[in-house]
Write a protein that holds these residues in place. Sequence first.
Motif, PDB file in Angstrom:
ATOM      1  N   ALA A  46       0.895  -1.291   0.029  1.00 57.40           N
ATOM      2  CA  ALA A  46       0.032  -0.085  -0.271  1.00 57.40           C
ATOM      3  C   ALA A  46       0.973   1.263  -0.056  1.00 57.40           C
ATOM      4  CB  ALA A  46      -0.799   0.093   1.223  1.00 57.40           C
ATOM      5  N   ARG A  47       2.037   1.267   0.830  1.00 59.61           N
ATOM      6  CA  ARG A  47       2.764   2.440   0.837  1.00 59.61           C
ATOM      7  C   ARG A  47       3.439   2.598  -0.602  1.00 59.61           C
ATOM      8  NH1 ARG A  47       5.990   1.161   4.965  1.00 59.61           N
ATOM      9  NH2 ARG A  47       4.812   2.155   6.438  1.00 59.61           N
ATOM     10  N   ALA A  48       3.996   1.636  -1.230  1.00 64.40           N
ATOM     11  CA  ALA A  48       4.660   1.535  -2.474  1.00 64.40           C
ATOM     12  C   ALA A  48       3.537   2.087  -3.607  1.00 64.40           C
ATOM     13  CB  ALA A  48       5.301   0.449  -2.963  1.00 64.40           C
ATOM     14  N   LEU A  49       2.394   1.701  -3.675  1.00 65.64           N
ATOM     15  CA  LEU A  49       1.335   2.088  -4.645  1.00 65.64           C
ATOM     16  C   LEU A  49       0.539   3.526  -4.268  1.00 65.64           C
ATOM     17  CD1 LEU A  49      -0.386  -1.282  -5.249  1.00 65.64           C
ATOM     18  CD2 LEU A  49       1.478  -0.128  -6.505  1.00 65.64           C
ATOM     19  N   GLY A  50       1.048   4.086  -2.987  1.00 61.06           N
ATOM     20  CA  GLY A  50       0.044   5.155  -2.664  1.00 61.06           C
ATOM     21  C   GLY A  50      -1.469   4.892  -2.469  1.00 61.06           C
ATOM     22  N   ALA A  51      -1.672   3.739  -2.017  1.00 60.59           N
ATOM     23  CA  ALA A  51      -3.042   3.327  -2.200  1.00 60.59           C
ATOM     24  C   ALA A  51      -3.463   3.152  -0.551  1.00 60.59           C
ATOM     25  CB  ALA A  51      -3.047   1.895  -2.731  1.00 60.59           C
ATOM     26  N   PRO A  52      -4.885   3.231  -0.133  1.00 61.68           N
ATOM     27  CA  PRO A  52      -5.429   2.962   0.998  1.00 61.68           C
ATOM     28  C   PRO A  52      -5.260   1.545   1.494  1.00 61.68           C
ATOM     29  CG  PRO A  52      -7.282   3.422  -0.422  1.00 61.68           C
ATOM     30  CD  PRO A  52      -5.952   3.571  -1.350  1.00 61.68           C
ATOM     31  N   LEU A  53      -5.250   1.236   2.709  1.00 60.13           N
ATOM     32  CA  LEU A  53      -5.034   0.133   2.992  1.00 60.13           C
ATOM     33  C   LEU A  53      -6.256  -0.629   4.074  1.00 60.13           C
ATOM     34  CD1 LEU A  53      -3.312  -2.782   3.752  1.00 60.13           C
ATOM     35  CD2 LEU A  53      -2.595  -1.478   5.744  1.00 60.13           C
ATOM     36  N   ASP A  54      -6.932  -1.763   3.726  1.00 65.89           N
ATOM     37  CA  ASP A  54      -7.917  -2.296   4.791  1.00 65.89           C
ATOM     38  C   ASP A  54      -7.544  -3.660   4.993  1.00 65.89           C
ATOM     39  OD1 ASP A  54     -10.064  -2.357   6.374  1.00 65.89           O
ATOM     40  OD2 ASP A  54     -10.856  -0.550   5.730  1.00 65.89           O
TER      41      ASP A  54
END
Length: 220
Positions: A46-54
């Motif tokens: 998620a950090r690498a893709l700049g995406a939200p995490l759930d």
Amino acid sequence: MRFQDRRHAGRELAARLLEWSAEGALVDPLVLALPRGGVPVAVEVARALGAPLDVLVARKIGVPGHPETGIGAIVGDDPPLFDRRSVEMLGLSEDVLGPDVTRERTELRRREQRYRGDRPAPRVAGRTVIVVDDGLATGVTARAALRHLRRRGPARLVLAVPVGAPESVAALRSEADDVVCPHQPPDFRAVGLWYTDFDQVDDEEVTRALHGHGAGAGRG
């Protein structure tokens, strides 16, 4: 290849996903970890893709007496998904496995409450959803998770794991739009063999990771 720990595996997987995502735009990406082991891996993704995490809580139903060998799985309120061939080969039945399903359903609900509380489940419809775990053995839990999500209408459904049994990876290509698994050793045997540190992830680590990454943001 042997990973130092799940964070290391997550960084390696993230690098592969960045190469993969460069081939086409990710539409409103969402990273969903299968807890608990998939969470440290998914944090790096998620950090690498700049995406939200759930998280998407799924529970494996194991062979009686050998709980680590999955022959079924449950997600949410869905009925259990069984590997029917394995169930028949072992002389089992859904009735015999009923108490195991009930027990795992109770644990699933406990974990959902612990990890999410009153926070609603993330929106899936129309998004690129990337399901992350720390490895793929039989694949039955991942299959249940993918089928659960498919019914919710993602634009693109991706399974991403650092290491997996080649036959399980191949079998799941029909369930996801893409399967990203950089390490598929022919002598796979078990996920933990491909990690130097494969200590169990606890609830506290999961909730810390979700809060640290701002889970719940960008739900739309």
